[in-house]
Design an enzyme around this catalytic site. Structure first.
Site, PDB file in Angstrom:
ATOM      1  N   GLU A   1      -6.812  42.486  17.680  1.00  0.00           N
ATOM      2  CA  GLU A   1      -6.559  41.514  18.741  1.00  0.00           C
ATOM      3  C   GLU A   1      -7.587  40.386  18.729  1.00  0.00           C
ATOM      4  OE1 GLU A   1      -4.066  41.175  21.106  1.00  0.00           O
ATOM      5  OE2 GLU A   1      -3.064  42.641  19.822  1.00  0.00           O
TER       6      GLU A   1
ATOM      7  N   CYS B   1      11.364  33.562  19.465  1.00  0.00           N
ATOM      8  CA  CYS B   1      11.110  32.493  20.444  1.00  0.00           C
ATOM      9  C   CYS B   1       9.909  31.662  19.986  1.00  0.00           C
ATOM     10  CB  CYS B   1      10.872  33.089  21.828  1.00  0.00           C
ATOM     11  SG  CYS B   1      10.891  31.881  23.173  1.00  0.00           S
TER      12      CYS B   1
ATOM     13  N   CYS C   1      17.469  31.238  19.031  1.00  0.00           N
ATOM     14  CA  CYS C   1      18.070  31.588  20.330  1.00  0.00           C
ATOM     15  C   CYS C   1      19.310  32.458  20.184  1.00  0.00           C
ATOM     16  CB  CYS C   1      18.404  30.317  21.106  1.00  0.00           C
ATOM     17  SG  CYS C   1      16.960  29.299  21.497  1.00  0.00           S
TER      18      CYS C   1
ATOM     19  N   CYS D   1      18.253  36.071  20.124  1.00  0.00           N
ATOM     20  CA  CYS D   1      17.318  36.521  21.159  1.00  0.00           C
ATOM     21  C   CYS D   1      17.981  37.539  22.073  1.00  0.00           C
ATOM     22  CB  CYS D   1      16.822  35.320  21.968  1.00  0.00           C
ATOM     23  SG  CYS D   1      15.682  35.769  23.302  1.00  0.00           S
TER      24      CYS D   1
ATOM     25  N   CYS E   1      18.586  32.906  29.517  1.00  0.00           N
ATOM     26  CA  CYS E   1      17.358  32.121  29.394  1.00  0.00           C
ATOM     27  C   CYS E   1      17.572  30.753  30.018  1.00  0.00           C
ATOM     28  CB  CYS E   1      16.983  31.980  27.922  1.00  0.00           C
ATOM     29  SG  CYS E   1      15.614  30.844  27.609  1.00  0.00           S
TER      30      CYS E   1
END
Length: 346
Positions: free
Chosen positions: A37, A192, A199, A202, A208
């Site tokens: 991370e 995204c 899209c 998705c 959305c």
């Protein structure tokens, strides 16, 4: 879409398309998640993978990291950029060993108190590393949530950021939290995306707001641009003709902190004056074209000045600062400096 339906759709997509092959997803532990991370902050996955693998090979656990010298850490980090991350990682490892018996804390408050660990990174360590319910809000997740809920403006705005944290908290499930948080990051990274998002594939695209209103390209808004200041300097590339260069160790603060680099000067005259004090013949000085390296908060324009001494035995003042070294990837050189010296050596 109700929270449960959103979670179900995201997890269903993850089961089919989620990323499960990345190095830090194998033998997942809080330590491995933490390292990944930190490395992934401001850095692409493809760039991080070889650094992560080398780092874990040398520092397989928090104890080995804490016991190491910072020179060892920064040498393995060289080229990855944003070097404050490496300094904070090293400091945090020592705190974890000294105060937490070598175990990463399992509370959001204690984790967030460690150097270099913010709220989202802490949430990722807890959820991905230990399965503890904790929301995350990295750049990919912000983009997914902003578009899905039609939240306009720059996500870094405190008012918008608070709204996004509330939404992330509400949507984070109590079960399969590791898969869900990984799915949200993957969704932002692979579907995204900032430009040309997929899209049509998705899992939550049906409702959305940004997609329905045709505002995909406008949401979220980009960070307000500001003109970066420019700093200028001359760098002396003093080489002995046998592949070694005179390099100085920078202080463990600021950009390139703790790395080896070339001596820097405000003007070319200062280079001649410095060489004169060291009794270095610079009559063969070669002035290379100016180069630019851009940091997050300023541009650095530097002019390399090459001087070939034919000897590495010249007495140079402040010997504790510098040493004759052959540039390579093991001694902790900033990427643009390593590139420059490699070109000169060739």
């Amino acid at each position: 879409m109700q929270h449960e339906n959103f979670q179900r759709a995201v997890l269903g997509w993850f089961d089919q398309y989620g990323r499960t092959h990345l190095p830090w997803q194998k033998e997942r532990t809080p330590y491995r998640v933490w390292i990944s991370e930190i490395m992934l902050q401001q850095t692409q996955v493809g760039t991080v993978i070889p650094y992560f693998e080398r780092f874990l090979a040398r520092f397989p656990d928090v104890e080995s990291l804490a016991e190491s010298s910072f020179d060892e850490v920064i040498a393995l980090w060289a080229g990855l950029g944003y070097y404050a991350r490496a300094r904070n990682l090293h400091r945090a490892a020592r705190i974890i060993v000294e105060r937490h018996r070598g175990q990463l804390p399992t509370s959001l408050e204690e984790l967030s108190a460690l150097p270099g660990i913010g709220r989202s990174t802490a949430g990722a360590i807890l959820s991905l590393g230990s399965g503890i319910r904790a929301p995350i809000l990295d750049g990919n997740v912000k983009r997914v949530l902003c578009r899905h809920r039609g939240i306009e403006g720059w996500p870094g705005n405190p008012r918008i950021l608070e709204k996004l944290w509330e939404l992330s908290e509400a949507l984070t499930p109590s079960i399969r939290v590791a898969d869900y948080n990984q799915a949200m990051m993957d969704l932002g990274a692979t579907v995204c995306t900032k430009r040309n998002p997929g899209c049509s594939t998705c899992p939550v695209g049906r409702d959305c707001e940004a997609f329905r209103s045709g505002r995909i390209d406008a949401i979220p808004a980009t960070k307000p641009r500001r003109t970066l200041p420019v700093k200028r300097c001359f760098m002396l590339a003093l080489t002995n003709g046998h592949g070694a260069f005179y390099l100085e160790k920078r202080q463990n603060v600021g950009v390139w902190g703790g790395l080896w680099s070339l001596p820097e000067f405000d003007c070319e005259e200062d280079v001649y004056a410095w060489c004169g004090k060291q009794h270095i013949d610079c009559s063969n000085l070669e002035r290379l074209p100016q180069r630019r390296h851009t940091f997050s908060h300023y541009h650095l324009d530097f002019v390399p000045l090459v001087v070939r001494t034919g000897s590495d035995h010249c007495q140079i003042g402040e010997p504790s600062l510098g040493s004759w070294l052959i540039p390579n990837e093991t001694i902790g050189l900033p990427a643009p400096i390593l590139k420059l010296l490699t070109e000169i050596a060739d």
